[in-house]
Design a protein around this motif. Sequence first.
Motif, mmCIF file in Angstrom:
data_model
loop_
_atom_site.group_PDB
_atom_site.id
_atom_site.type_symbol
_atom_site.label_atom_id
_atom_site.label_comp_id
_atom_site.label_asym_id
_atom_site.label_seq_id
_atom_site.Cartn_x
_atom_site.Cartn_y
_atom_site.Cartn_z
ATOM 1 N N UNK A 1 0.850 -1.170 0.000
ATOM 2 C CA UNK A 1 0.000 0.000 0.000
ATOM 3 C C UNK A 1 0.900 1.238 0.000
ATOM 4 N N UNK A 2 0.576 2.190 -0.837
ATOM 5 C CA UNK A 2 1.373 3.412 -0.919
ATOM 6 C C UNK A 2 1.002 4.360 0.222
ATOM 7 N N UNK A 3 1.845 5.343 0.427
ATOM 8 C CA UNK A 3 1.600 6.357 1.452
ATOM 9 C C UNK A 3 0.276 7.068 1.172
ATOM 10 N N UNK A 4 0.041 7.414 -0.085
ATOM 11 C CA UNK A 4 -1.177 8.132 -0.446
ATOM 12 C C UNK A 4 -2.421 7.286 -0.173
ATOM 13 N N UNK A 5 -2.366 6.004 -0.536
ATOM 14 C CA UNK A 5 -3.493 5.105 -0.281
ATOM 15 C C UNK A 5 -3.740 4.959 1.220
ATOM 16 N N UNK A 6 -2.657 4.789 1.980
ATOM 17 C CA UNK A 6 -2.773 4.640 3.423
ATOM 18 C C UNK A 6 -3.435 5.877 4.037
ATOM 19 N N UNK A 7 -2.958 7.051 3.666
ATOM 20 C CA UNK A 7 -3.491 8.285 4.236
ATOM 21 C C UNK A 7 -4.936 8.522 3.805
ATOM 22 N N UNK A 8 -5.272 8.174 2.578
ATOM 23 C CA UNK A 8 -6.650 8.342 2.092
ATOM 24 C C UNK A 8 -7.605 7.446 2.894
ATOM 25 N N UNK A 9 -7.208 6.191 3.104
ATOM 26 C CA UNK A 9 -8.042 5.277 3.882
ATOM 27 C C UNK A 9 -8.155 5.743 5.328
ATOM 28 N N UNK A 10 -7.034 6.170 5.910
ATOM 29 C CA UNK A 10 -7.056 6.632 7.293
ATOM 30 C C UNK A 10 -7.966 7.848 7.434
ATOM 31 N N UNK A 11 -7.864 8.772 6.503
ATOM 32 C CA UNK A 11 -8.735 9.955 6.546
ATOM 33 C C UNK A 11 -10.207 9.544 6.476
ATOM 34 N N UNK A 12 -10.516 8.601 5.618
ATOM 35 C CA UNK A 12 -11.900 8.123 5.511
ATOM 36 C C UNK A 12 -12.359 7.478 6.818
ATOM 37 N N UNK A 13 -11.515 6.656 7.411
ATOM 38 C CA UNK A 13 -11.873 5.958 8.648
ATOM 39 C C UNK A 13 -12.063 6.915 9.823
ATOM 40 N N UNK A 14 -11.470 8.092 9.736
ATOM 41 C CA UNK A 14 -11.593 9.084 10.807
ATOM 42 C C UNK A 14 -12.605 10.176 10.477
ATOM 43 N N UNK A 15 -13.394 9.976 9.435
ATOM 44 C CA UNK A 15 -14.297 11.026 8.964
ATOM 45 C C UNK A 15 -15.374 11.409 9.972
ATOM 46 N N UNK A 16 -15.645 10.564 10.960
ATOM 47 C CA UNK A 16 -16.718 10.865 11.904
ATOM 48 C C UNK A 16 -16.220 11.344 13.270
ATOM 49 N N UNK A 17 -14.933 11.680 13.382
ATOM 50 C CA UNK A 17 -14.436 12.220 14.640
ATOM 51 C C UNK A 17 -14.278 13.734 14.499
ATOM 52 N N UNK A 18 -14.139 14.458 15.605
ATOM 53 C CA UNK A 18 -13.991 15.914 15.511
ATOM 54 C C UNK A 18 -12.832 16.317 14.598
ATOM 55 N N UNK A 19 -13.051 17.388 13.837
ATOM 56 C CA UNK A 19 -12.071 17.834 12.839
ATOM 57 C C UNK A 19 -10.683 18.063 13.423
ATOM 58 N N UNK A 20 -10.595 18.668 14.596
ATOM 59 C CA UNK A 20 -9.282 18.946 15.190
ATOM 60 C C UNK A 20 -8.547 17.645 15.534
ATOM 61 N N UNK A 21 -9.276 16.678 16.086
ATOM 62 C CA UNK A 21 -8.665 15.385 16.403
ATOM 63 C C UNK A 21 -8.230 14.660 15.136
ATOM 64 N N UNK A 22 -9.071 14.734 14.103
ATOM 65 C CA UNK A 22 -8.735 14.092 12.830
ATOM 66 C C UNK A 22 -7.484 14.732 12.236
ATOM 67 N N UNK A 23 -7.425 16.057 12.245
ATOM 68 C CA UNK A 23 -6.267 16.763 11.698
ATOM 69 C C UNK A 23 -5.003 16.388 12.473
ATOM 70 N N UNK A 24 -5.081 16.355 13.798
ATOM 71 C CA UNK A 24 -3.914 15.997 14.610
ATOM 72 C C UNK A 24 -3.414 14.595 14.277
ATOM 73 N N UNK A 25 -4.339 13.642 14.187
ATOM 74 C CA UNK A 25 -3.955 12.267 13.879
ATOM 75 C C UNK A 25 -3.362 12.126 12.489
ATOM 76 N N UNK A 26 -4.011 12.740 11.515
ATOM 77 C CA UNK A 26 -3.519 12.668 10.138
ATOM 78 C C UNK A 26 -2.168 13.364 10.001
ATOM 79 N N UNK A 27 -2.025 14.517 10.654
ATOM 80 C CA UNK A 27 -0.750 15.245 10.594
ATOM 81 C C UNK A 27 0.373 14.403 11.196
ATOM 82 N N UNK A 28 0.088 13.747 12.325
ATOM 83 C CA UNK A 28 1.120 12.921 12.977
ATOM 84 C C UNK A 28 1.614 11.828 12.032
ATOM 85 N N UNK A 29 0.687 11.076 11.435
ATOM 86 C CA UNK A 29 1.090 9.960 10.571
ATOM 87 C C UNK A 29 1.635 10.434 9.226
ATOM 88 N N UNK A 30 1.139 11.543 8.710
ATOM 89 C CA UNK A 30 1.690 12.104 7.467
ATOM 90 C C UNK A 30 3.139 12.541 7.701
#
Length: 96
Positions: A1-30
């Motif tokens: 799985x590529x980095x882009x695919x991983x991040x796209x799936x992770x973003x989708x899986x976190x779509x129902x959490x608060x935006x700030x928490x989602x941004x923090x998590x995505x930023x950390x792994x990115x």
Amino acid sequence: MSKEEFMKELEYLLSDIPDEDKKDGLDYYRDYLDEAGDMAGKAIEEFGSPERIAAIIRSDIRGDLGDGGAFTERGYEDERFRDPNYQVVKRHDLPD
């Protein structure tokens, strides 16, 4: 799985959490994968799956991670998440 695919799936899986928490998590792994550079593929393998990482982020938001794990140079490590297939809910509706 590529980095882009991983991040796209992770973003989708976190779509129902608060935006700030989602941004923090995505930023950390990115950032983690950016720093891994050519080793990003190996890092993604070590993560296990986007579902596992989403479960860890959700546990952190709930405050459940204070019971034993730690963020390390290899990402978050906790015996409760040792199984690379660990996930809260298996989602079958991931985008292609």
